[in-house]
Structure formats: C-alpha cells, structure tokens
Design a protein around this motif. Structure first.
Motif, PDB file in Angstrom:
ATOM      1  N   ASN A   1     -64.450 -22.511  64.544  1.00  0.00           N
ATOM      2  CA  ASN A   1     -64.906 -22.039  65.857  1.00  0.00           C
ATOM      3  C   ASN A   1     -66.403 -22.284  66.015  1.00  0.00           C
ATOM      4  N   PRO A   2     -66.801 -22.881  67.123  1.00  0.00           N
ATOM      5  CA  PRO A   2     -68.226 -23.152  67.329  1.00  0.00           C
ATOM      6  C   PRO A   2     -69.003 -21.867  67.609  1.00  0.00           C
ATOM      7  N   PRO A   3     -70.314 -21.883  67.392  1.00  0.00           N
ATOM      8  CA  PRO A   3     -71.128 -20.708  67.707  1.00  0.00           C
ATOM      9  C   PRO A   3     -71.156 -20.445  69.206  1.00  0.00           C
ATOM     10  N   ARG A   4     -71.399 -19.214  69.539  1.00  0.00           N
ATOM     11  CA  ARG A   4     -71.523 -18.818  70.943  1.00  0.00           C
ATOM     12  C   ARG A   4     -72.964 -18.425  71.192  1.00  0.00           C
ATOM     13  N   GLY A   5     -73.426 -18.670  72.388  1.00  0.00           N
ATOM     14  CA  GLY A   5     -74.814 -18.391  72.704  1.00  0.00           C
ATOM     15  C   GLY A   5     -75.012 -17.226  73.638  1.00  0.00           C
ATOM     16  N   ARG A   6     -73.948 -16.435  73.857  1.00  0.00           N
ATOM     17  CA  ARG A   6     -74.052 -15.356  74.846  1.00  0.00           C
ATOM     18  C   ARG A   6     -73.246 -14.142  74.402  1.00  0.00           C
TER      19      ARG A   6
END
Length: 92
Positions: free
Chosen positions: A21-26
């Motif tokens: 899973n990619p990182p989230r920025g929010r």
C-alpha cells in the motif's frame, strides 16, 4: 513539550505505506458536538450541533473548519474555551 515533538506526533497520523500500500499524504479528524444544553457561547449558542474538522496534509499546514466553513485554529480554541470544558490553550 517542545513544538517539534508535537509536529512529529501529527506526522505519525499520516500513513507511511507498506509493501503493498502506498503512503498517504492526508489525515482528517471530524467531531460533532451536541449543544442541546446551550453551553456554547457567541454565534454558536443557538445551534443544536456544531461540527469541528481538522485536515492534516504531509506537505501543507493544517486546515480547520467549523460547520464546514474554513476557520482559524484560534477560532476552535475559543469555541472550546467557551464550552467551559478546557482552558484556552488546552486544545491541540
């Protein structure tokens, strides 16, 4: 607590990703307060409910909302102080 420490804690709320899973920025937190007892003051006194929202983004300052209208962190601090629940500086 040093200010830098608080910033690190807020950054921990943002998902840094995993292998799959990619990182989230929010990150977002939203709370709704029941004001049946009319404990709020000022323009919120006659409202039955008040919704507070904070949006944190990795590369941007936090954004704050009261009833979906943009506001300052200071406005939210004053709202909580008016409830008689906490001191003016206790809200993070």
């Amino acid at each position: 607590m040093p200010l830098g420490y608080v910033v690190i804690l807020w950054r921990m709320l943002l998902f840094n990703g995993t292998e799959n899973n990619p990182p989230r920025g929010r990150s977002m937190v939203e709370m709704e307060f029941n004001n049946d007892e009319k404990r709020l003051t000022g323009k919120y006194k006659e409202m039955d409910k008040v919704k507070i929202k904070r949006i944190l983004e990795r590369d941007r300052d936090s954004r704050y909302y009261i009833n979906d209208a943009p506001c300052r962190k200071k406005d939210i601090s004053e709202l909580f102080a008016g409830m008689g629940l906490i001191g003016k500086t206790d809200y993070a």
